[in-house]
Design a protein around this motif. Structure first.
Motif, short mmCIF file in Angstrom:
data_model
loop_
_atom_site.label_atom_id
_atom_site.label_comp_id
_atom_site.label_asym_id
_atom_site.label_seq_id
_atom_site.Cartn_x
_atom_site.Cartn_y
_atom_site.Cartn_z
N ARG A 57 99.30 62.22 133.04
CA ARG A 57 100.02 62.67 132.26
C ARG A 57 99.94 61.84 130.93
O ARG A 57 100.20 62.59 129.89
CB ARG A 57 101.01 62.38 132.82
N LEU A 58 99.17 60.77 130.88
CA LEU A 58 99.33 60.01 129.48
C LEU A 58 97.68 60.74 128.24
O LEU A 58 98.32 60.49 127.17
CB LEU A 58 98.94 58.34 129.54
N ILE A 59 96.86 61.05 129.01
CA ILE A 59 95.78 61.69 128.96
C ILE A 59 96.11 63.65 127.42
O ILE A 59 96.32 63.85 127.05
CB ILE A 59 94.98 61.52 130.13
N ASN A 60 97.44 63.80 129.13
CA ASN A 60 97.70 65.03 128.78
C ASN A 60 98.58 65.02 127.22
O ASN A 60 98.65 65.83 126.42
CB ASN A 60 98.78 66.19 129.67
N VAL A 62 98.66 62.23 124.40
CA VAL A 62 98.20 61.66 123.88
C VAL A 62 96.88 62.21 123.42
O VAL A 62 96.23 62.38 121.92
CB VAL A 62 97.85 60.03 123.68
N GLY A 63 95.91 62.61 124.15
CA GLY A 63 94.71 62.80 124.26
C GLY A 63 93.36 62.07 124.94
O GLY A 63 94.08 61.15 125.19
N VAL A 64 92.02 62.34 125.31
CA VAL A 64 91.96 61.51 125.70
C VAL A 64 91.08 60.57 124.77
O VAL A 64 90.89 59.40 125.45
CB VAL A 64 90.33 62.57 126.40
N LYS A 65 90.34 60.41 123.72
CA LYS A 65 89.95 59.69 122.97
C LYS A 65 91.21 58.70 122.47
O LYS A 65 90.72 56.88 122.25
CB LYS A 65 89.52 60.37 121.77
N ALA A 66 92.66 59.04 121.77
CA ALA A 66 93.12 58.32 122.07
C ALA A 66 93.67 57.47 123.16
O ALA A 66 93.66 56.39 123.12
CB ALA A 66 94.17 58.73 122.08
N ALA A 67 93.51 57.73 124.68
CA ALA A 67 94.04 56.87 126.10
C ALA A 67 92.87 56.04 126.18
O ALA A 67 92.80 55.06 126.86
CB ALA A 67 94.21 58.40 127.25
N ILE A 68 91.89 56.35 126.00
CA ILE A 68 90.04 55.68 126.38
C ILE A 68 90.62 54.33 125.28
O ILE A 68 90.41 53.46 125.13
CB ILE A 68 88.92 56.39 125.93
N LYS A 69 90.94 54.83 124.06
CA LYS A 69 90.77 53.53 122.76
C LYS A 69 91.88 52.86 123.35
O LYS A 69 91.78 51.13 122.81
CB LYS A 69 91.07 54.17 121.02
N SER A 70 93.49 53.31 123.81
CA SER A 70 94.47 52.33 123.89
C SER A 70 93.85 52.10 125.47
O SER A 70 94.20 50.12 125.54
CB SER A 70 95.51 53.02 124.47
N ALA A 71 93.20 51.96 126.14
CA ALA A 71 92.94 51.05 127.29
C ALA A 71 91.55 50.51 127.41
O ALA A 71 91.71 49.35 127.94
CB ALA A 71 91.85 52.80 128.09
N GLN A 72 90.96 50.50 125.98
CA GLN A 72 89.51 49.42 125.40
C GLN A 72 90.83 47.64 125.35
O GLN A 72 90.11 46.96 125.31
CB GLN A 72 88.81 50.07 124.77
N GLU A 73 91.51 48.32 124.08
CA GLU A 73 92.79 47.66 123.78
C GLU A 73 93.02 46.71 124.92
O GLU A 73 93.38 45.60 124.02
CB GLU A 73 92.71 48.07 122.16
N LYS A 74 93.61 47.26 125.97
CA LYS A 74 94.38 46.50 127.05
C LYS A 74 93.55 45.32 127.40
O LYS A 74 94.37 45.09 128.79
CB LYS A 74 95.51 47.01 127.06
N GLY A 75 91.91 46.08 127.54
CA GLY A 75 90.67 45.37 128.55
C GLY A 75 91.16 46.08 130.18
O GLY A 75 90.68 45.92 130.96
N TYR A 76 92.02 47.72 129.74
CA TYR A 76 91.39 47.98 131.11
C TYR A 76 90.11 48.98 131.54
O TYR A 76 89.61 49.09 132.65
CB TYR A 76 92.81 49.17 131.43
N LEU A 77 89.35 49.37 130.66
CA LEU A 77 88.57 49.92 130.87
C LEU A 77 87.22 49.05 130.05
O LEU A 77 87.81 48.63 128.90
CB LEU A 77 88.44 51.17 129.28
N SER A 78 86.33 48.77 130.45
CA SER A 78 85.39 47.91 129.96
C SER A 78 84.35 47.88 129.23
O SER A 78 83.39 47.82 128.56
CB SER A 78 84.47 46.37 131.03
N THR A 79 83.89 49.97 129.47
CA THR A 79 82.77 50.36 128.57
C THR A 79 82.94 50.77 127.86
O THR A 79 83.97 51.22 127.36
CB THR A 79 82.10 51.20 129.74
N LYS A 80 81.95 50.85 127.14
CA LYS A 80 82.07 51.43 125.31
C LYS A 80 81.77 52.99 125.59
O LYS A 80 81.49 53.49 126.17
CB LYS A 80 80.67 50.28 124.76
N PHE A 81 82.42 53.53 124.69
CA PHE A 81 82.92 54.90 125.22
C PHE A 81 82.34 54.88 123.47
O PHE A 81 83.14 54.53 122.27
CB PHE A 81 83.71 55.45 125.53
#
Length: 81
Positions: A57-60, A62-81
């Motif tokens: 629902r969050l991806i729908n 704000v969008g995929v790119k913004a959701a991935i960026k916020s997840a990386q800032e919060k430390g949930y997603l470790s790999t680089k995109f």
């Protein structure tokens, strides 16, 4: 593979099974996870993510790119995109 959402960081919760006689035993509440592929049109490629229903629902929203960026800032997603 761990049971953690890569977008929202949701993981399992701990609670009790309560029987009719009120005996309590420990149990785990797992998040509602899906393995999904998302297309990034800016990079012209597909990305595989393990996301929860609230993450979808969050991806729908704000969008995929913004959701991935916020997840990386919060430390949930470790790999680089």
């Amino acid at each position: 593979m761990s049971k953690v959402c890569e977008i929202t960081g949701k993981s399992f919760m701990v609670g009790n099974n309560v029987s009719h006689s009120k005996r309590r035993t420990k149990r785990r509440f797992n998040p509602n996870l899906f393995d999904k592929k998302f297309f990034l049109p800016e990079d012209n490629r597909w990305v595989k993510l393990r996301v929860s229903a609230s993450g979808l629902r969050l991806i729908n929203k704000v969008g995929v790119k913004a959701a991935i960026k916020s997840a990386q800032e919060k430390g949930y997603l470790s790999t680089k995109f």
